[in-house]
Enzyme design. Structure first.
Site, PDB file in Angstrom:
ATOM      1  N   GLN A 227      56.680  53.972  46.615  1.00  0.00           N
ATOM      2  CA  GLN A 227      55.488  53.286  46.130  1.00  0.00           C
ATOM      3  C   GLN A 227      55.171  53.670  44.691  1.00  0.00           C
ATOM      4  OE1 GLN A 227      54.273  50.907  47.932  1.00  0.00           O
ATOM      5  NE2 GLN A 227      52.685  50.303  46.471  1.00  0.00           N
TER       6      GLN A 227
ATOM      7  N   GLU B  21      47.638  37.444  49.855  1.00  0.00           N
ATOM      8  CA  GLU B  21      49.038  37.662  50.190  1.00  0.00           C
ATOM      9  C   GLU B  21      49.296  37.137  51.603  1.00  0.00           C
ATOM     10  OE1 GLU B  21      50.259  41.710  49.690  1.00  0.00           O
ATOM     11  OE2 GLU B  21      49.758  41.785  47.561  1.00  0.00           O
TER      12      GLU B  21
ATOM     13  N   ALA C 264      49.531  48.455  45.523  1.00  0.00           N
ATOM     14  CA  ALA C 264      48.704  49.629  45.808  1.00  0.00           C
ATOM     15  C   ALA C 264      49.227  50.853  45.075  1.00  0.00           C
ATOM     16  CB  ALA C 264      48.690  49.908  47.298  1.00  0.00           C
TER      17      ALA C 264
END
Length: 309
Positions: free
Chosen positions: A188, A272, A209
Site C-alpha cells: 500500500q 468505486e 488509501a
C-alpha cells in the site's frame, strides 16, 4: 326541557356569578386601599375567608422511572460466540444483523470492537486506521477467477467471491474476477505513493488509501472486473451488466459496494463501483434491507472525509 325551567336556571346562574364577582371586588378593594385612599398590604386570602381553588394549591407528584437498556454482551450465547471466533455466529447470537447493528450503533455492545481487523465488522477509513498498522490476515484463499497479479483474499471472502461470480454468470451477466485483493502495508505504501505522484496529494487521497488505512490490507476488500466475453478493467465495471447486478445482489453473498456515488463527504473517496467489501451475509443483509449506503452510516459512526493528521 321546559323553556320556563331553562329561563329560571339561567337567571339563577347569572345571580350566582354576579354575587361572586361582587365578593371578589369587595375583597380586592379592601386589600388595595385603606381609609383615606391609602394603599395597604393585600390580606391573606385565607384570613379574608376566600378559599383558593384546589387545582391551584395541590399538584400531583411525578415519579420518573428509568429502565436500563439490556446489554447483549452479557448474554451467555454472545460470550460463547465471541469465544468461538465465528463472526456469523456472533451476529446470530445478537438476534441477527439488524439487532447487531442497532446494539452497536446505540453504543450498547461494548464487546464489539469495530477496530478489530480480524472481524467482518471492522471499519477502516481515513479516521480509523488499522491496529496494528501492519496487520495481516492469518488465512488466505485464491478466488477461482482472477486476473494476473490480483493477489488473494481472506479465505472466507475468497469463497464468497467464488459464489458471487458463479451466481452472476448463471444470471447471464458474466463471471466476475478479482482484479486486486489483499495488499500488505508495504504494498500500500507503493500504491498510495504512485497515486500521489501521478495526481497530486489531494486527488491521491481521494483515489487511494494511505498505508494502514486501506480495507485491502484486511483481506476483505475485492476490486473486481466483469469477464463477460473477456475480462475488462475496473474503471468500466460500473457500467457493465455485471456491475449493476452486483450492486443489486452482492449482499446475498456477503458483499456491499463500499464507495458509492454521492457519499464522498462521508467516505472521503470517489465512487468505486468495483470495490466490494465483504462483511458476511447477516450484516450485508441488514445493510441492504435497511437502505444503508456507507458503513459509517450503518454503524452510526462519524463521517471520515479526510485524514486526522
Amino acid at each position: 326541557m321546559d323553556p320556563r325551567v331553562t329561563f329560571r336556571l339561567f337567571v339563577a346562574i347569572g345571580l350566582a356569578v354576579a354575587l361572586i364577582g361582587a365578593l371578589w371586588a369587595l375583597a380586592d378593594g379592601s386589600a388595595s386601599a385603606g381609609p383615606g385612599g391609602h394603599a395597604r398590604a393585600d390580606p391573606d386570602p385565607k384570613a379574608a375567608g376566600i378559599a383558593m381553588p384546589e387545582a391551584a394549591t395541590s399538584l400531583p407528584s411525578v415519579q420518573l422511572h428509568a429502565t436500563p437498556a439490556a446489554n447483549p454482551c452479557a448474554q451467555a450465547a454472545v460470550q460463547q460466540a465471541l469465544a468461538s471466533g465465528g463472526d456469523d455466529t456472533v451476529v446470530a447470537a445478537f438476534g441477527g444483523g439488524a439487532a447487531f447493528r442497532a446494539a452497536v450503533a446505540a453504543g450498547n455492545a461494548p464487546c464489539i470492537d469495530l477496530s478489530d481487523p480480524a472481524r467482518d465488522w471492522v471499519v477502516v477509513n481515513k479516521a480509523r486506521p488499522l491496529n496494528p498498522l501492519t496487520f495481516a490476515p492469518t488465512s488466505f484463499g485464491d478466488p477461482a477467477l482472477s486476473v494476473d497479479g490480483a493477489g488473494s483474499l481472506r479465505s472466507d471472502a475468497s469463497r464468497a467471491l467464488d459464489q458471487l461470480s458463479g451466481a452472476a454468470d448463471a444470471a447471464g451477466v458474466g463471471a466476475i474476477a478479482l482484479a486486486s485483493g489483499y495488499r500488505s502495508y508495504d504494498t500500500q505504501v507503493q500504491t498510495y505513493s504512485g497515486q500521489v505522484a501521478t495526481y497530486g496529494q489531494a486527488q491521491g487521497d481521494a483515489l487511494s488509501a494511505r498505508p494502514g488505512h486501506s480495507e485491502h490490507q484486511t483481506g476483505l476488500a475485492a476490486d473486481v472486473v466483469s469477464c463477460a466475453g473477456g475480462c475488462g478493467d475496473i474503471d468500466s465495471f460500473g457500467s457493465t451488466p455485471a456491475g449493476s447486478w452486483v450492486a443489486e445482489n452482492g449482499w446475498q453473498y456477503g458483499f456491499i459496494v463500499r464507495y458509492v456515488a454521492g457519499q464522498t463527504p462521508v467516505t472521503g473517496y470517489d465512487p468505486e463501483p468495483w470495490h466490494l467489501r465483504y462483511v458476511g451475509v447477516p450484516l450485508a443483509t441488514a445493510y441492504h434491507d435497511g437502505g444503508y449506503v456507507t458503513l459509517e452510516q450503518f454503524f452510526g459512526l462519524a463521517a471520515a472525509p479526510a485524514y486526522l493528521g
